[in-house]
Design a protein around this motif. Structure first.
Motif, PDB file in Angstrom:
ATOM      1  N   GLY A   1       0.799  -1.215   0.000  1.00 54.83           N
ATOM      2  CA  GLY A   1       0.000   0.000   0.000  1.00 54.83           C
ATOM      3  C   GLY A   1       0.832   1.265   0.000  1.00 54.83           C
ATOM      4  O   GLY A   1       2.063   1.239   0.115  1.00 54.83           O
ATOM      5  N   GLU A   2       0.147   2.379  -0.136  1.00 55.59           N
ATOM      6  CA  GLU A   2       0.777   3.698  -0.180  1.00 55.59           C
ATOM      7  C   GLU A   2      -0.011   4.658   0.707  1.00 55.59           C
ATOM      8  O   GLU A   2      -1.176   4.398   1.037  1.00 55.59           O
ATOM      9  CB  GLU A   2       0.795   4.214  -1.622  1.00 55.59           C
ATOM     10  CG  GLU A   2       1.588   3.327  -2.580  1.00 55.59           C
ATOM     11  CD  GLU A   2       1.449   3.791  -4.020  1.00 55.59           C
ATOM     12  OE1 GLU A   2       0.581   4.663  -4.287  1.00 55.59           O
ATOM     13  OE2 GLU A   2       2.188   3.281  -4.869  1.00 55.59           O
ATOM     14  N   PRO A   3       0.579   5.780   1.134  1.00 55.48           N
ATOM     15  CA  PRO A   3      -0.161   6.759   1.942  1.00 55.48           C
ATOM     16  C   PRO A   3      -1.406   7.261   1.205  1.00 55.48           C
ATOM     17  O   PRO A   3      -1.387   7.440  -0.015  1.00 55.48           O
ATOM     18  CB  PRO A   3       0.864   7.883   2.155  1.00 55.48           C
ATOM     19  CG  PRO A   3       2.184   7.187   2.081  1.00 55.48           C
ATOM     20  CD  PRO A   3       2.013   6.147   1.009  1.00 55.48           C
ATOM     21  N   ARG A   4      -2.485   7.453   1.955  1.00 61.28           N
ATOM     22  CA  ARG A   4      -3.751   7.924   1.390  1.00 61.28           C
ATOM     23  C   ARG A   4      -4.081   9.318   1.912  1.00 61.28           C
ATOM     24  O   ARG A   4      -3.652   9.714   2.997  1.00 61.28           O
ATOM     25  CB  ARG A   4      -4.879   6.960   1.783  1.00 61.28           C
ATOM     26  CG  ARG A   4      -4.626   5.531   1.366  1.00 61.28           C
ATOM     27  CD  ARG A   4      -4.551   5.409  -0.141  1.00 61.28           C
ATOM     28  NE  ARG A   4      -4.101   4.081  -0.540  1.00 61.28           N
ATOM     29  CZ  ARG A   4      -3.792   3.751  -1.791  1.00 61.28           C
ATOM     30  NH1 ARG A   4      -3.885   4.656  -2.747  1.00 61.28           N
ATOM     31  NH2 ARG A   4      -3.398   2.533  -2.059  1.00 61.28           N
ATOM     32  N   THR A   5      -4.863  10.031   1.147  1.00 65.75           N
ATOM     33  CA  THR A   5      -5.291  11.358   1.575  1.00 65.75           C
ATOM     34  C   THR A   5      -6.536  11.231   2.435  1.00 65.75           C
ATOM     35  O   THR A   5      -7.271  10.228   2.377  1.00 65.75           O
ATOM     36  CB  THR A   5      -5.611  12.247   0.368  1.00 65.75           C
ATOM     37  OG1 THR A   5      -6.772  11.718  -0.308  1.00 65.75           O
ATOM     38  CG2 THR A   5      -4.438  12.303  -0.596  1.00 65.75           C
ATOM     39  N   LEU A   6      -6.805  12.246   3.237  1.00 61.71           N
ATOM     40  CA  LEU A   6      -8.002  12.252   4.062  1.00 61.71           C
ATOM     41  C   LEU A   6      -9.250  12.201   3.188  1.00 61.71           C
ATOM     42  O   LEU A   6     -10.239  11.552   3.540  1.00 61.71           O
ATOM     43  CB  LEU A   6      -8.021  13.502   4.941  1.00 61.71           C
ATOM     44  CG  LEU A   6      -9.224  13.629   5.891  1.00 61.71           C
ATOM     45  CD1 LEU A   6      -9.293  12.450   6.848  1.00 61.71           C
ATOM     46  CD2 LEU A   6      -9.141  14.948   6.670  1.00 61.71           C
ATOM     47  N   GLN A   7      -9.188  12.846   2.046  1.00 63.37           N
ATOM     48  CA  GLN A   7     -10.330  12.841   1.128  1.00 63.37           C
ATOM     49  C   GLN A   7     -10.634  11.414   0.656  1.00 63.37           C
ATOM     50  O   GLN A   7     -11.797  10.994   0.589  1.00 63.37           O
ATOM     51  CB  GLN A   7     -10.030  13.744  -0.067  1.00 63.37           C
ATOM     52  CG  GLN A   7     -11.231  13.962  -0.990  1.00 63.37           C
ATOM     53  CD  GLN A   7     -10.900  14.878  -2.147  1.00 63.37           C
ATOM     54  OE1 GLN A   7      -9.748  14.965  -2.566  1.00 63.37           O
ATOM     55  NE2 GLN A   7     -11.900  15.559  -2.671  1.00 63.37           N
ATOM     56  N   GLU A   8      -9.593  10.646   0.343  1.00 62.24           N
ATOM     57  CA  GLU A   8      -9.789   9.254  -0.059  1.00 62.24           C
ATOM     58  C   GLU A   8     -10.412   8.446   1.072  1.00 62.24           C
ATOM     59  O   GLU A   8     -11.334   7.643   0.853  1.00 62.24           O
ATOM     60  CB  GLU A   8      -8.451   8.629  -0.457  1.00 62.24           C
ATOM     61  CG  GLU A   8      -7.897   9.101  -1.793  1.00 62.24           C
ATOM     62  CD  GLU A   8      -6.552   8.467  -2.077  1.00 62.24           C
ATOM     63  OE1 GLU A   8      -6.431   7.741  -3.091  1.00 62.24           O
ATOM     64  OE2 GLU A   8      -5.611   8.692  -1.286  1.00 62.24           O
ATOM     65  N   LEU A   9      -9.922   8.648   2.284  1.00 65.56           N
ATOM     66  CA  LEU A   9     -10.426   7.886   3.424  1.00 65.56           C
ATOM     67  C   LEU A   9     -11.895   8.190   3.690  1.00 65.56           C
ATOM     68  O   LEU A   9     -12.683   7.285   4.007  1.00 65.56           O
ATOM     69  CB  LEU A   9      -9.591   8.179   4.666  1.00 65.56           C
ATOM     70  CG  LEU A   9      -8.122   7.766   4.597  1.00 65.56           C
ATOM     71  CD1 LEU A   9      -7.404   8.110   5.893  1.00 65.56           C
ATOM     72  CD2 LEU A   9      -7.982   6.276   4.306  1.00 65.56           C
ATOM     73  N   ARG A  10     -12.292   9.438   3.539  1.00 67.91           N
ATOM     74  CA  ARG A  10     -13.694   9.788   3.736  1.00 67.91           C
ATOM     75  C   ARG A  10     -14.567   9.086   2.695  1.00 67.91           C
ATOM     76  O   ARG A  10     -15.697   8.655   2.989  1.00 67.91           O
ATOM     77  CB  ARG A  10     -13.893  11.304   3.654  1.00 67.91           C
ATOM     78  CG  ARG A  10     -13.212  12.105   4.763  1.00 67.91           C
ATOM     79  CD  ARG A  10     -13.572  11.595   6.148  1.00 67.91           C
ATOM     80  NE  ARG A  10     -13.003  12.423   7.213  1.00 67.91           N
ATOM     81  CZ  ARG A  10     -12.770  12.005   8.439  1.00 67.91           C
ATOM     82  NH1 ARG A  10     -13.062  10.750   8.774  1.00 67.91           N
ATOM     83  NH2 ARG A  10     -12.258  12.810   9.348  1.00 67.91           N
ATOM     84  N   ALA A  11     -14.049   8.966   1.477  1.00 63.93           N
ATOM     85  CA  ALA A  11     -14.800   8.272   0.424  1.00 63.93           C
ATOM     86  C   ALA A  11     -14.962   6.793   0.763  1.00 63.93           C
ATOM     87  O   ALA A  11     -16.036   6.208   0.558  1.00 63.93           O
ATOM     88  CB  ALA A  11     -14.090   8.438  -0.915  1.00 63.93           C
ATOM     89  N   TYR A  12     -13.918   6.162   1.306  1.00 62.68           N
ATOM     90  CA  TYR A  12     -14.007   4.754   1.673  1.00 62.68           C
ATOM     91  C   TYR A  12     -14.905   4.557   2.891  1.00 62.68           C
ATOM     92  O   TYR A  12     -15.595   3.535   2.996  1.00 62.68           O
ATOM     93  CB  TYR A  12     -12.613   4.181   1.945  1.00 62.68           C
ATOM     94  CG  TYR A  12     -11.811   3.971   0.682  1.00 62.68           C
ATOM     95  CD1 TYR A  12     -12.311   3.189  -0.353  1.00 62.68           C
ATOM     96  CD2 TYR A  12     -10.551   4.554   0.523  1.00 62.68           C
ATOM     97  CE1 TYR A  12     -11.579   2.998  -1.524  1.00 62.68           C
ATOM     98  CE2 TYR A  12      -9.821   4.370  -0.640  1.00 62.68           C
ATOM     99  CZ  TYR A  12     -10.344   3.591  -1.660  1.00 62.68           C
ATOM    100  OH  TYR A  12      -9.625   3.401  -2.813  1.00 62.68           O
TER     101      TYR A  12
END
Length: 255
Positions: free
Chosen positions: A175-186
């Protein structure tokens, strides 16, 4: 802002496609085992084959008698040390049971997607059989697909509506670091909410949040992520199989 959101949606869609393509290969070879049984091939293992009807009872009993939680995976790149979670008792018991029987000593890291995960547990050369069973999912919101997470593969289609795990195929997340925006989508997609600590993990060390609440995480690497990274650097063919075999030997360290 509209262009930024469009770019984000496009990137998220592409990443989800990569996840689905990788996990499409996470299927236990139960059809091949069934065919072998129909053809009268002998079960060369001393391991008692399990079925969907016996798996929970056998693993529950085994779990009580085998408290092992530390695992060592040895490869030609070095060793990977893992801790199995006691809160996922069926998965822990299954992994320890197969390990103690020597089942995983006939396996290899057979699929590698650099930056995503390395998958092991299977081999075309295995003679030991474990039976055509699946493990009931043990999703736990405490355990996410952070970098170094150990999880079980599974069928991912209409044949498996309960998201039961493979009997033996496992993977370790890069895996790679994710943005907060991506995490909210998940979070919205999986109807869940990450804790501040989990957000910190995903935005710093990284992982694969697309897999959360889809596959059971039952352990984590505590030493040897550099070995996982070396395995991920192996040249692969068009199907993501390493061109040079990466066999593994697995043992418990508790006793």
């Amino acid at each position: 802002m509209k262009n930024m959101m469009s770019a984000f949606s496009s990137n998220l869609f592409i990443h989800l496609i990569i996840c689905l393509l990788f996990m499409a290969s996470c299927q236990p070879k139960t059809e091949e085992q069934a065919t072998a049984e129909k053809n009268g091939e002998a079960n060369k293992s001393t391991l008692e084959p399990l079925t969907s009807e016996t798996v929970v009872e056998v693993l529950t009993t085994f779990e009580k008698e085998n408290p092992d939680s530390l695992i060592l995976i040895s490869t030609r790149h070095g060793d990977i040390k893992l801790r199995l979670y006691k809160e996922t008792p069926l998965h822990r018991a299954n992994f320890v049971r197969l390990t103690k029987a020597g089942f995983y000593d006939q396996g290899e890291f057979y699929r590698v997607v650099k930056g995503f995960a390395v998958q092991g547990g299977d081999s075309d050369n295995r003679t030991m059989k474990q039976g055509p069973y699946k493990i009931p999912q043990e999703f736990n919101p405490k355990y996410i697909h952070k970098r170094g997470a150990l999880a079980m593969a599974r069928y991912g289609d209409e044949r498996n509506p309960d998201k039961e795990s493979s009997s033996h195929n496992f993977y370790i997340v890069q895996g790679e670091p994710r943005t907060l925006q991506e995490l909210r989508a998940y979070e919205a997609k999986h109807n869940m909410q990450y804790t501040p600590a989990q957000i910190e993990l995903y935005t710093t060390i990284g992982g694969e949040p697309a897999l959360d609440q889809e596959y059971t995480v039952f352990g984590e690497v505590i030493e040897g992520m550099d070995v996982v990274d070396k395995i991920s650097d192996e040249p692969v063919d068009g199907q993501k199989w390493p061109i040079t075999i990466v066999p593994h030997k697995i043992k418990t360290l508790n006793n």
